[in-house]
Scaffold this motif. Sequence first.
Motif, mmCIF file in Angstrom:
data_model
loop_
_atom_site.group_PDB
_atom_site.id
_atom_site.type_symbol
_atom_site.label_atom_id
_atom_site.label_comp_id
_atom_site.label_asym_id
_atom_site.label_seq_id
_atom_site.Cartn_x
_atom_site.Cartn_y
_atom_site.Cartn_z
ATOM 1 N N ARG A 91 51.075 28.586 7.690
ATOM 2 C CA ARG A 91 50.749 27.875 6.693
ATOM 3 C C ARG A 91 49.889 28.343 5.689
ATOM 4 O O ARG A 91 49.852 28.542 4.623
ATOM 5 N N ILE A 96 55.610 24.815 2.836
ATOM 6 C CA ILE A 96 54.546 24.392 3.491
ATOM 7 C C ILE A 96 54.724 22.869 3.919
ATOM 8 O O ILE A 96 54.218 22.318 5.092
ATOM 9 N N SER A 97 55.518 21.995 3.422
ATOM 10 C CA SER A 97 55.799 20.780 3.686
ATOM 11 C C SER A 97 56.452 20.802 4.872
ATOM 12 O O SER A 97 56.128 19.711 6.023
ATOM 13 N N GLU A 122 53.767 21.680 7.840
ATOM 14 C CA GLU A 122 52.865 20.705 7.887
ATOM 15 C C GLU A 122 53.339 19.552 8.783
ATOM 16 O O GLU A 122 52.601 18.844 9.860
ATOM 17 N N LYS A 123 54.691 19.165 8.837
ATOM 18 C CA LYS A 123 55.327 18.259 9.619
ATOM 19 C C LYS A 123 55.472 18.638 11.067
ATOM 20 O O LYS A 123 55.575 17.734 12.078
ATOM 21 N N GLU A 137 52.255 18.376 12.618
ATOM 22 C CA GLU A 137 51.853 16.976 12.979
ATOM 23 C C GLU A 137 52.761 16.733 14.121
ATOM 24 O O GLU A 137 51.951 15.927 15.060
#
Length: 341
Positions: free
Chosen positions: A144, A196-197, A200-201, A204
């Motif tokens: 990221r 990036i999306s 990030e998932k 998480e």
Amino acid sequence: MYYTGCDVHDKITQLQHMDADGSLGLFMEVATSKEGFSQFLDKLDAPTIITLEASGQYWWLSQFLESHPKVKQVNVVDPRRCRKLSEELSVVCGYGRAKNDRIDAEMQAELSRRGLAPTIHVPTPEQLRDRTLNRHRFSLVGQRTRIIRQIQGLLKMLGISISISKLINDPRSQKQVLEALPDYALLIVLNLLTQISVVEKQIEKTETMLDEVLPLSNPQIEILISHPGIATVLSRTIKTEILDIKYFAAYKYLVSYSGLAPIIQESAGKKSTIKLNRFCNYYLKYAFIAAAHGARYHPRYKRKYEQDEKKHGPIIAKLNLARRIAKTIYWMLTRQQPFTE
């Protein structure tokens, strides 16, 4: 007592058997699989001590061999130190500087026979799970960061100034920036934002699993978090990389394993440049240096840090503090006591 050395490769493995006197016995080249190793072990008359390097396949091999009735002990050795020892031992055994797979396998067995094998600690399944998960999160965060820097570099080149958080979270600002971009830059930025999306998932989901296997209620995590400069991420990194503090007989070995012990080469009263050992656990090194950054102004460390900073500069001062923190962590985990000022 019998000894077996293994020179493990991706597809094939060479195995050399020898007795307690060093007399060579069975030599086989087998497939690097459970069936291949079983084929060799089934030919032995008595249990043997097997030695192999900590290569990419060492973990499942060690787990399989330890459960085999023809294996008395499994020695997993450090490849770098083993290579140096094997080079000198091959000269003693009459091979000179010759090197091939059979000699490598024989030297593995010879190291164990002479009690020179530089063994390492093999993680348990639970320790491997925790460490791999934490390292995966570490890798995702790095991905990221690299993507964010690509976006920042492209926008900076085009004369556009905007924070990444605003670009991602503020739809209005994002729309203005995207409309101002040429076609090629628009394509690149949209692709990078999508990456990036996705990352990030993934972060998480990884953190959710880490919360299950390494909760903040874990006794060792609670002890580590009590130290200034150490929170959830660093405490998990330190715990999963140390594995078990009992593996370290003294705090100096933890400092050395973390790559924080300076290497000094001295001859005839002259010292060369002092540097850190690059053969180390980089995750643990990062954790201790990051902890030093966060704890440098804590009352317990502030005075000494400022003295070192004034005398040696901020980099050396932070490394000196990281060594002191490693020592403190060693005694905290050894005594199972939280940090006290």
